[in-house]
Design a protein around this motif. Sequence first.
Motif: not given
Length: 929
Positions: A245, A256, A258, A264, A267-268, A271, A281-282, A291, A345
């Motif tokens: 992370q 992201a 999956y 999911l 993610w960062n 994103f 979505c996150v 998404f 990406t």
Amino acid sequence: MIAPTPQPANPLPANQDAEPGQADADAARRIADLEQQVAKLTRINQTLMDRVERNVDGQGSAFSLFQTAIGLEDQVRSRTRSLEEALANLERSYQEAATAREQAETARLRLFTAIEAVSGGFALFDAEDRLVLFNQDYLSFWPGMAGDVHPGMSFREMVLLAVQRKSVLDAYRDPDGWVRRRLRQHADCQGPTVHALSDGRWMQINEKRTNDGGVVAIYTDITALKRRETQQWKAAVAKKTTLLQATLDNIFQGVAVYDAELALVAWNNEFVRLLDLSPRCVRRGAVFGDFQRFNDGLQSHGISEPRFLDPQNNPLPLRLEQTWFNGRVLDIERNPMPDGGFVLTFTDITERKRNEEALRDSERRIRLVTDAMPALIAYADADERYQFVNAPYRQWLKRPETAILGRRMRTVLPPEFYGRSRAHIRQALAGETVSFEVELPPTDGPDTGTEPRYAHVTFVPHIGLPNADQSRVILGLFTLMQDVTERRRADAAIKEANETLERRVTERTAALTDLNRQLKQEIAERREMERALQSAKVEAEQANLSKTKFLAAASHDLLQPLNSARLFVSALAELEHTHKNRSLIDNIDVSLEAVEGLLDALLDISKLDAGAVSAEIVDFPIGSLLGPLYTEHQVLAQDRGLDLRYAPSRAVVRSDIRLLRSIVQNFLSNAVRYTQRGGVLLGCRRRGDFLRIEVWDSGPGIPSDQLEEIFKEFHQLHRGPVLGAPVPGGRSSREGRGRSGTRGMGLGLAIVRRVAKVLDVTVETRSVVGRGSVFSVVVPLGATTAAAFTRRLAGEGAGQAMTGTMVLVLDDEPSALMGMQALLSTWGCEAAVASTGEEALEVLDHLPRPPDVLIADFHLGEGHIGPDEVGRLRLAIDRATGKAPPAIIITADHTPEVEAQVKQNGYWMLKKPVNPAQLRSLLSCILAG
């Protein structure tokens, strides 16, 4: 009569070392043999006694009977002793058997005690795989079946019973498979095996073969060990998750991840930032469907690629470019993971797209206009291979440029000339500047009778940067040849005249004294003329060496009035005009744009021929170059009514993306410019380890004898429409204006040829008159895909309203001030102008409010520069209002030093001539914050 000896009551086996059962059998067998012998002796004795009593000889002799009795008695005694010895042996055997039975029982008790003391379960199976011995701990490993385990039970029965009672967790999902694996493990005895029990415990089984074919098994409880391993594994996974992370949060791309269930998992922050995603979505528990729903809500501004939106049915790697709803241009990649799922990406390539558009003209270069010089100029590398020759040099050799470049000097130069120059060439390649005069070989053949010609040759070494050991690196040599035949003739004439004069003076000394003085005066004048010629030669050499600087300086000075003209025309174009006046304004704008392009091309070609351009070779996907070019020219092709098609490629090439782009851009621009009807195709073909980039068009075609000529400067075969003229089937006026609608300058393909030399690539041309042409360049394939790093352009905020914006403009050129003030006024800005810093400070005192933006030229009068004066103004405004406004520096000096100085002060920079659209975009961005 002798009675038989009584038999012993409890016979013992003699073999104490035998097993108890075997000892009893041996003792019983021996006792039976002895009893048979005793019975036999008893019967013999009884028979003998009967015979003695009955057997009397016919005479009835007592003595004979006595002798017979004595003989029988001896036999009986002998047999009796044998019987007694046998009985004694039998008794000893009974005693030995009893001792062995006692020892065996003791050993059995000790064995049972040792087995029970074993740490873990113990089991012994015989050669027929039946259970012989086991301890209580062994039963504890079989929950639910301990009461059914008994000696004599086969191993297969135990395995099937364990499956039936669900004692083993591994047998739940595949009972038959587990039975097969367990029987094979038991038969092979290849080391320890681990099994999970249904009560949560773990056991390790270690089995070994015995000498008699049986199996000894040790069962060990490893539950605590497995729990520690599980805790350590969880801790390691948590640590790796934290590191992953942290890594994701510190890269510039949005990422992201999956899993196979489209959930999911990672993610960062980039994103979320790049895509402006909603929290739904996150979050933990989010799925790809969230998404998709967010993307569907964007409608035309979202991703419409069906393969991207359906990853389960399209699991292959995918790459696409997408303009997001927030204005960013994103490079999107999807790559599958080995265990299912995929990684997304997102790379922000907005700045790269804008830079490619803004620097489209700056990548075209032109060589120095050396063909107009009378001197013969050439350059060869350290291997004596020609890399450049000018037109007089080619004319002297009477060879085309393709027959000279890349070839060694000894194969191109006449043998006699090379032989005379060889030693001097070696001196130049050793780092010395060499000058000498040499007779030029006749160009029309050795027997033509023409007078010999002479040249003054200078070899100048090309010295590169020093190595690590500070030694010089010789990259090649420059050749400068000047015809000195006339000077030699003058010298010869002078010499001949001197000889004649001396002879005449000898003959007529007295009579020709005055004439002699006149001749000496003439000689002095000719020597003065020779010195003047030598001085002129030196000046010409200096002029040749400084030509590049002269062209750059001249172009720089021309940019100043051109910038003012562009500003005035742009301001004039913003006003309402009649159709006729609008056409005139458009033609002026296009003409100024053509002049600007010509100056840029001259500057670029100067850098190419001066060796100031070097290739930065990297691996990059060819789609990142061709895709933007296709997008740029698509609108131009539509304006001309052409069908521009593009065949995408995923190939990776190894080259300089900036220089290669200039080659392909020239091909594509020429194809759109000179094709009147039909279409243009942009695509690639693989050729072994190379990729051929091709541009096909359906234009008028090029005659075969002109295929080399088109690569020369200012050479054009086809004339396009006049400036501003409408194109059949396309749009007109400002809407249809562009490079494809104007006549070319004949410099594009000349730049292509020079850039190809820098990149060491091959440019090819094929054409059929009346059908079209194909221009191609062959580049090597690369090994990996280069990652693109981009930044945002200043112009992203274009479109911000500027009405009422206060702008203070500082420039020492009155025409530039007037043009800028007129242009800003048409945008609704309030523009104040000043020619010096002091005047600008005075203007500040009379303004109704502080300016929102400062615009200044870099080079001001009397040695002042824009960044310094802007700093003074910003300091004064900051003291008065507490907030310093942003500043834009405009300059015609495109050197890196100027750009670094502007950026060091935190100002924006625009290059002259200023593009009004670019200026408006930058102002909008600044005002938008």
